[in-house]
Design an enzyme around this catalytic site. Structure first.
Site: not given
Ligand code: ADP
Length: 404
Positions: A16, A97, A184, A244, A384
């Site tokens: 990832n 990912r 996500h 962000r 994840e």
């Protein structure tokens, strides 16, 4: 290639890659995936790049200095390190990912054609795709026959209705693939799977998941399918995040271009790396720091208040999109660990049937709503890397092929 039976245990390395880090985990996937090794190389590209790993007993290794100026050097170091710690030949596949997969709606075996396609779509995600391609190629050079699989963060949201994907700009852009994708997805897929394991009926109901980490987004899920999500064409959209901005007035770009001669590259840098909590608070992007400062620093208080206010608004709008709500799930570093932020987000949402139990919330209990709450509010730890391993195992078993 040899074929793989449905029950043969597989050893899967999940990678990832973030902007300055690479998280990794090695899973034994027989029935339930079992994490044998996990860790992270962080601060890639700056001084003090480190590798920290945790083995299956939960024992952490001492941080190891990594000489790596970029992701390629870092993954080369990681592969050598893994080879020293485990029989690398036993690894069946690597799962990555991949943040942007445009129209891809399921994990895919990485082929030269897929890498060429990822290069072609790089303008849609210049922040992540070049580094991800670098990781894939570094592994392929070292282990050319090892199967690699791309697990797309956008795939989960391909089920969104056409209107939820549509951007209100001239239609020709949609024909070029300019639309809302959402991100996500690996986290949402994992959380929904986990919710299904806990309660099948809830997972098939009207669910809002708030994945609140440095990157933060929410998704509205109906009968197991994403119907809307707060991120858009890029991960910069939606809720205010650590650095962000989230959604902005589209007039801002031209305003700053006229007033400050700001270039598109400077704008992109500002909205991705100097905005959000950091932009408003000016001292830190980290929620723990801001909570510690908020009493004496108005800027920290503003940043947290804005974050909670926006999250509440997304929950309200998604409850409307879903025509009601059965379950709200909090996840991510903030969602899983901050009772204060969860309580602030949920305050005043009684009218939606959300009633938080202060005691359960304060100990991050799996269910933090009161028994009388019409909406069940849950805290679920997201994973994840586990979702990557699970997806890779499914794909390999379906195709019946692995490392020869
Ligand atoms: P990433 O998106 O980088 O994976 P994480 O999911 O790890 O991010 O979330 C990082 C955020 O979680 C940071 O803002 C951090 O302050 C916050 N966080 C972690 N633990 C706590 C805590 N105990 N209380 C409040 N915030 C926390």
């Amino acid at each position: 290639m040899r074929s793989i039976s449905k029950t043969e245990p597989l050893s899967i390395l999940a990678i990832n890659g973030g902007s300055s880090s690479i998280r990794f985990a090695l899973f034994e996937v027989g029935g339930t995936p079992h994490r044998r090794l996990a860790g992270k190389i962080d601060r890639i590209g700056s001084r003090g790049t480190n590798l920290i790993a945790v083995d299956q007993t939960g024992e952490s290794s001492r941080p190891r200095r990594v000489k790596a100026t970029n992701h390629r050097n870092a993954v080369e170091f990681l592969l050598k390190w893994i080879e020293q710690h485990t029989a690398f030949a036993s690894i069946s596949a690597v799962g990555h990912r991949v943040v942007h997969g445009m129209k891809h709606s399921a994990p895919e075996r990485i082929t030269p054609a897929l890498v060429a396609e990822l290069r072609r779509i790089t303008p849609y995600d210049p922040e992540h795709l070049p580094r991800e391609i670098e990781l894939i190629e570094a592994i392929r050079e070292r282990h050319p026959t090892l199967p690699q699989v791309a697990c797309f963060d956008t795939a989960f949201h391909r089920t969104m209705p056409r209107i939820a994907k549509l951007l209100p700009i001239p239609r020709r852009y949609r024909d070029q693939g300019v639309e809302r994708y959402g991100f996500h997805g690996l986290s949402y897929a994992y959380l929904l799977k986990e919710l299904g394991r806990i309660d099948t009926t809830e997972a098939m109901g009207r669910v809002i998941i708030a994945h609140l980490g440095n990157g933060a987004s929410l998704a509205a899920i109906n009968r197991g399918r994403s119907i809307d999500t707060s991120m858009g064409l890029t991960p910069a959209a939606g809720l205010v995040m650590s650095t962000r901005s989230g959604d902005l007035d589209p007039g801002l770009l031209s305003f700053l271009a006229r007033r400050e001669k700001m270039t598109p590259a400077q704008f992109e840098q500002m909205v991705n790396h100097a905005s959000g909590l950091l932009g408003v608070a000016e001292t830190s992007s980290d929620v723990r720091d801001l909570l510690a400062r908020e009493r004496k620093d108005r800027r920290a208080a503003d940043a947290l208040a804005l974050f909670c206010y926006q999250a509440k608004k997304w929950i309200g709008s998604y409850a409307a999109a879903l025509s009601g709500l059965d379950t709200l799930v909090f996840a991510g570093g903030i969602g899983e660990n901050s009772p204060t932020i969860r309580a602030r987000i949920c305050s005043g949402l009684d009218f939606l049937g959300i009633k938080i139990d202060a005691k359960r919330n304060s100990r991050n209990a799996p269910v933090i709503s009161r028994n009388v709450s019409r909406v069940k509010v849950r805290v679920i730890h997201t994973d994840e890397e586990l979702m990557i391993a699970h997806s890779v195992a499914l794909l390999l078993r379906a195709k019946g092929a692995a490392h020869s």
